[in-house]
Design an enzyme around this catalytic site. Structure first.
Site, short mmCIF file in Angstrom:
data_model
loop_
_atom_site.label_atom_id
_atom_site.label_comp_id
_atom_site.label_asym_id
_atom_site.label_seq_id
_atom_site.Cartn_x
_atom_site.Cartn_y
_atom_site.Cartn_z
N ARG A 103 0.91 -1.25 -0.03
CA ARG A 103 0.01 0.08 0.13
C ARG A 103 0.98 0.95 -0.02
NH1 ARG A 103 -5.32 1.33 3.63
NH2 ARG A 103 -6.03 -0.09 1.86
N HIS A 130 -7.15 0.65 -6.45
CA HIS A 130 -7.37 -0.38 -5.37
C HIS A 130 -8.14 -1.44 -5.91
CE1 HIS A 130 -7.67 -1.16 -1.30
NE2 HIS A 130 -8.47 -0.54 -0.77
N GLN A 133 -10.05 -4.06 -3.64
CA GLN A 133 -10.99 -3.64 -3.15
C GLN A 133 -12.41 -3.80 -4.27
OE1 GLN A 133 -12.10 -2.21 0.01
NE2 GLN A 133 -14.05 -2.67 -0.75
N ASP A 221 -17.29 7.09 -1.93
CA ASP A 221 -15.62 6.82 -1.17
C ASP A 221 -15.51 8.28 -0.52
OD1 ASP A 221 -13.29 5.88 -0.27
OD2 ASP A 221 -12.34 6.12 -2.08
N CYS A 263 -16.31 1.19 0.20
CA CYS A 263 -15.03 0.58 0.77
C CYS A 263 -14.63 0.74 2.40
CB CYS A 263 -13.69 0.98 -0.08
SG CYS A 263 -13.25 2.67 0.06
N ARG A 291 -13.29 -8.82 1.16
CA ARG A 291 -11.73 -8.44 0.98
C ARG A 291 -10.92 -9.83 1.26
NH1 ARG A 291 -9.80 -3.40 1.12
NH2 ARG A 291 -7.98 -4.34 0.53
N1 NVA Z 1 -9.86 6.60 -1.46
C1 NVA Z 1 -9.56 6.29 -0.16
C2 NVA Z 1 -9.72 4.76 0.09
C3 NVA Z 1 -9.43 4.04 1.35
C4 NVA Z 1 -9.58 2.51 1.56
C5 NVA Z 1 -8.33 6.47 0.08
O1 NVA Z 1 -7.42 6.25 -0.60
O2 NVA Z 1 -7.65 6.94 1.29
N1 CP Z 2 -11.06 -0.28 2.43
C1 CP Z 2 -9.98 -0.49 2.81
O1 CP Z 2 -8.98 -0.58 2.07
O2 CP Z 2 -9.76 -0.42 3.80
P1 CP Z 2 -8.47 0.17 4.83
O3 CP Z 2 -7.94 1.30 4.45
O4 CP Z 2 -8.87 0.03 6.38
O5 CP Z 2 -7.49 -1.18 4.40
#
Ligand code: NVA
Ligand code: CP
Length: 306
Positions: A103, A130, A133, A221, A263, A291
């Site tokens: 990540r 992502h 997800q 989101d 998500c 997930r």
């Molecule tokens: N769009 C959000 C998704 C979090 C799971 C982010 O990138 O923070």
């Molecule tokens: N939806 C998602 O990726 O959640 P986290 O940021 O908690 O991993």
């Protein structure tokens, strides 16, 4: 499939295969028939941003499959935070681990890791995409709606990693996809080019209600994602996204049995109201559970020949 870096890495056949394997692993887990598909395998779980679901679902999933998953916070634990080049970190981890989940911020960093690691790399979220997800979202839609053909998905809000991956993944699966993002917050240009090839199956609307009209699935989101640009302009974003909230009035434009997916984490009072969120909590937490199953499926395909 060598890596899972973004949804466009998958053909429709590969995508459906992952969903089928996910359903199979979910059923096996529920009846106590889990196979140790990752016995003796190791997976590095690198995190440069915070996570609740991604970290824990991968840790639990690897354990359930008999492998070892190591969580590594790149900001506080690895030498990369003291300047060790990414291509060196990649070549070292590739000697120890059978796969790497990361990540991070830039998609190009993830691609560089994949180029040098010599083992499969899975995107645990970047600013751009992502995919884990969206695989879970698609598994949830298929379970609740029975399939994708003739179904419409509407995405309302920021044209971020989720929007990018839902557009590509949704169209690849055979959904009709409609998005409404405020001016200046559109999905990535290459994603819009990809979508344009699907003709009338894709539309971009300026009004959220236009996107949501007749939708079977509504998705939203966070308005302020975990990327440096978004966090720096949080106040301006909250102003720009006013009018893009998923609330009762907006859901009324969708089909009466429309699902809502998110998500998570959700920001009640911003992208979604508490009432709408709670009315759809069963779907949203199925999505969160999925997930686990799709990530196990991705690992089974990449490392166990499923
Ligand atoms: N769009 C959000 C998704 C979090 C799971 C982010 O990138 O923070
Ligand atoms: N939806 C998602 O990726 O959640 P986290 O940021 O908690 O991993």
């Amino acid at each position: 499939m060598k890596h899972l870096l973004k949804m466009s890495d998958l053909t429709q056949g590969e995508l459906f295969h992952i969903l089928d394997v996910a359903d199979e692993l979910k059923a096996a887990h529920r009846c106590g028939g889990e196979q140790p598909l990752l016995k003796g395998k190791t997976v590095a779980l690198l995190f440069s941003k915070k996570s609740t679901r991604t970290r824990t679902s991968f840790e639990v999933g690897v354990f359930q499959m008999g492998g070892l998953g190591n969580y590594l916070n790149t900001e506080t634990e690895l030498q990369s935070s003291r300047g060790e080049p990414l291509k060196d970190t990649a070549r070292v981890l590739g000697r120890y681990y059978d796969a790497i989940v990361w990540r991070t911020y830039q998609q190009s960093e993830l691609e560089q890791l994949a180029q040098y690691a010599g083992v499969p790399v899975i995107n645990g979220l970047t600013d751009y995409a992502h995919p884990c997800q969206v695989l879970a979202d698609l598994e949830t839609i298929r379970a609740h709606k029975g399939g994708f053909t003739g179904r419409k998905l509407a995405y309302v809000g920021d044209g971020n990693n989720m929007a990018n991956s839902l557009i590509v993944g949704g169209l690849t699966a055979g959904l009709q996809v409609s998005v409404a993002c405020p001016a200046g917050y559109a999905p990535a240009a290459d994603v819009l080019d990809f979508a344009a090839k699907f003709g009338p199956a894709f539309s971009q609307e300026s009004a959220p209600a236009a996107a949501v009209t007749g939708a079977d699935v509504v998705v939203t989101d966070a308005w302020v994602s975990m990327n440096r640009g978004a966090e720096a302009e949080a106040k301006a974003r909250l102003r720009a996204f006013r009018g893009y909230q998923v609330n009762d009035a907006l859901m009324a434009a969708a089909k009466p049995d429309a699902m809502l997916l998110h998500c998570l984490p959700a920001h009640r009072g911003q992208e979604v109201t508490d009432a709408v969120f709670e009315a759809h909590a069963a779907e949203i937490f199925d999505e969160a559970e999925n997930r686990l199953h799709v990530e196990k499926a991705v690992l089974a395909v990449l490392l166990a020949g499923k």
